[in-house]
Design a protein around this motif. Structure first.
Motif, PDB file in Angstrom:
ATOM      1  N   SER A 249       0.835  -1.200   0.000  1.00 17.51           N
ATOM      2  CA  SER A 249       0.000   0.000   0.000  1.00 17.51           C
ATOM      3  C   SER A 249       0.867   1.246   0.000  1.00 17.51           C
ATOM      4  O   SER A 249       1.852   1.333   0.722  1.00 17.51           O
ATOM      5  CB  SER A 249      -0.904  -0.008   1.230  1.00 17.51           C
ATOM      6  OG  SER A 249      -1.668   1.155   1.298  1.00 17.51           O
TER       7      SER A 249
ATOM      8  N   ASP B 175       1.066   5.198   0.770  1.00 17.60           N
ATOM      9  CA  ASP B 175       0.399   6.183   1.599  1.00 17.60           C
ATOM     10  C   ASP B 175       1.021   7.543   1.326  1.00 17.60           C
ATOM     11  O   ASP B 175       2.216   7.728   1.482  1.00 17.60           O
ATOM     12  CB  ASP B 175       0.575   5.810   3.085  1.00 17.60           C
ATOM     13  CG  ASP B 175      -0.360   6.606   3.979  1.00 17.60           C
ATOM     14  OD1 ASP B 175      -0.922   7.605   3.502  1.00 17.60           O
ATOM     15  OD2 ASP B 175      -0.510   6.227   5.149  1.00 17.60           O
TER      16      ASP B 175
ATOM     17  N   LYS C  69      -4.188   6.353  -0.121  1.00 17.27           N
ATOM     18  CA  LYS C  69      -3.576   5.018  -0.064  1.00 17.27           C
ATOM     19  C   LYS C  69      -3.958   4.253  -1.324  1.00 17.27           C
ATOM     20  O   LYS C  69      -5.042   4.440  -1.873  1.00 17.27           O
ATOM     21  CB  LYS C  69      -4.037   4.251   1.177  1.00 17.27           C
ATOM     22  CG  LYS C  69      -3.560   4.837   2.489  1.00 17.27           C
ATOM     23  CD  LYS C  69      -4.016   3.990   3.662  1.00 17.27           C
ATOM     24  CE  LYS C  69      -3.532   4.575   4.991  1.00 17.27           C
ATOM     25  NZ  LYS C  69      -3.978   3.763   6.147  1.00 17.27           N
TER      26      LYS C  69
ATOM     27  N   VAL D 128      -6.062  -0.864  -1.333  1.00 23.13           N
ATOM     28  CA  VAL D 128      -6.556  -1.177   0.009  1.00 23.13           C
ATOM     29  C   VAL D 128      -7.676  -2.218  -0.099  1.00 23.13           C
ATOM     30  O   VAL D 128      -8.586  -2.086  -0.919  1.00 23.13           O
ATOM     31  CB  VAL D 128      -7.084   0.096   0.702  1.00 23.13           C
ATOM     32  CG1 VAL D 128      -7.647  -0.243   2.078  1.00 23.13           C
ATOM     33  CG2 VAL D 128      -5.978   1.135   0.810  1.00 23.13           C
TER      34      VAL D 128
ATOM     35  N   TYR E 262     -11.011  -4.216   0.394  1.00 16.95           N
ATOM     36  CA  TYR E 262     -12.383  -3.843   0.736  1.00 16.95           C
ATOM     37  C   TYR E 262     -13.325  -4.821   0.051  1.00 16.95           C
ATOM     38  O   TYR E 262     -12.912  -5.641  -0.784  1.00 16.95           O
ATOM     39  CB  TYR E 262     -12.692  -2.410   0.290  1.00 16.95           C
ATOM     40  CG  TYR E 262     -13.175  -2.278  -1.139  1.00 16.95           C
ATOM     41  CD1 TYR E 262     -14.472  -1.858  -1.436  1.00 16.95           C
ATOM     42  CD2 TYR E 262     -12.337  -2.587  -2.213  1.00 16.95           C
ATOM     43  CE1 TYR E 262     -14.909  -1.742  -2.744  1.00 16.95           C
ATOM     44  CE2 TYR E 262     -12.761  -2.467  -3.521  1.00 16.95           C
ATOM     45  CZ  TYR E 262     -14.053  -2.044  -3.785  1.00 16.95           C
ATOM     46  OH  TYR E 262     -14.488  -1.937  -5.078  1.00 16.95           O
TER      47      TYR E 262
ATOM     48  N   ARG F  45      -9.664  -5.139  -3.922  1.00 15.10           N
ATOM     49  CA  ARG F  45      -8.809  -4.035  -3.493  1.00 15.10           C
ATOM     50  C   ARG F  45      -9.242  -2.787  -4.239  1.00 15.10           C
ATOM     51  O   ARG F  45      -9.410  -2.823  -5.453  1.00 15.10           O
ATOM     52  CB  ARG F  45      -7.329  -4.336  -3.790  1.00 15.10           C
ATOM     53  CG  ARG F  45      -6.732  -5.406  -2.892  1.00 15.10           C
ATOM     54  CD  ARG F  45      -5.270  -5.649  -3.235  1.00 15.10           C
ATOM     55  NE  ARG F  45      -4.690  -6.672  -2.396  1.00 15.10           N
ATOM     56  CZ  ARG F  45      -4.094  -6.455  -1.218  1.00 15.10           C
ATOM     57  NH1 ARG F  45      -4.000  -5.216  -0.761  1.00 15.10           N
ATOM     58  NH2 ARG F  45      -3.587  -7.438  -0.517  1.00 15.10           N
TER      59      ARG F  45
END
Length: 253
Positions: free
Chosen positions: A2, A4, A123, A126, A128, A133
């Motif tokens: 990931s 950030d 980000k 991620v 979900y 993702r």
């Protein structure tokens, strides 16, 4: 992994995703098995390049078109060349579907996408939904979460409306699933935005190719009815970089 980033960082006036340089020019012989392309370089050498594009590539795989390749020095790579761009007339088209997330990230961080400005962090990739993702997740203490799904667009058929970009160029069950999961995020109180990145320099509007994938069109309408937003942007493209350029109207859907 990931990524950030703070959305408050200082970026150049026109944030750009730079392509590997220098790109190498060639002529397409054929694209086959989805991920392979035989190309004749200007030197006369014929090579096989990786084609990072699982779609139909309608209008972009005809023998004889001008293509541009990057070259990797990684000894572990089976194919050292990657097909990055093609040129048809005056139009440049980006066909590498591994780039759009980075292109859109740079644009958001650089303030080129007003619809997605004002978030504190960004980000990438991620988890979900149902084993998915999200391409980009924006967050802010005051504004909450914004899920951004990026789709690469390079289809233009010009059969009825010149300059009309379309998505998808092949049936995409995965894309339809993402629409449903984005609607689920809205139902949970978050914001969700479909970002259609038009990697072509010759389009001035965007629509869905519902004749190619009617189911995707149905799920898009359902997602929009449930609060999922949609935006489309085109790009400035040359052999050095790809930069998000203008918001385009979404028509006919």
């Amino acid at each position: 992994k990931s990524h950030d980033s703070s959305c408050q960082d200082s970026f150049p006036e026109r944030p750009t995703m730079h392509l590997p340089t220098p790109l190498i020019h060639g002529t397409l012989i054929k694209r086959y098995k989805r991920f392979l392309a035989d190309i004749e370089l200007d030197s006369g050498e014929v090579i096989t390049a990786h084609c990072a594009n699982p779609g139909g590539m309608i209008g972009l795989k005809e023998p004889g078109i001008d293509v541009w390749l990057s070259q990797s020095d990684n000894p572990k790579r089976k194919l050292k060349y990657s097909w990055e761009l093609c040129q048809i007339g005056d139009a440049w088209i980006g066909i590498n579907t591994s780039h759009p997330n980075a292109i859109v990230e740079e644009a958001i961080l650089g303030g080129l996408v007003p619809e997605l400005s004002g978030y504190e962090t960004l980000k990438r990739e991620v988890k979900y939904g149902k084993n998915s993702r999200i391409d980009i997740l924006l967050s802010d203490p005051d504004r909450g979460l914004c899920y951004v799904e990026v789709k690469n667009v390079h289809l233009k058929r010009d059969e009825d409306v010149p300059g009309l970009a379309e998505f998808p160029d092949a049936v995409t069950a995965r894309g339809a699933k993402h629409l449903d999961e984005m609607a689920d995020m809205v139902a949970e109180g978050h914001r969700a935005v479909m970002f259609y990145l038009i990697q072509r320099t010759d389009c001035d509007r965007f629509t869905l190719s519902t004749d190619i994938d009617p189911h995707y069109g149905d799920r898009f309408k359902a997602a929009r009815a449930n609060g999922v937003e949609a935006i489309a942007y085109d790009c400035a493209i040359d052999t050095g970089a790809v930069t998000v350029r203008n918001a385009l109207p979404i028509v006919g859907v």
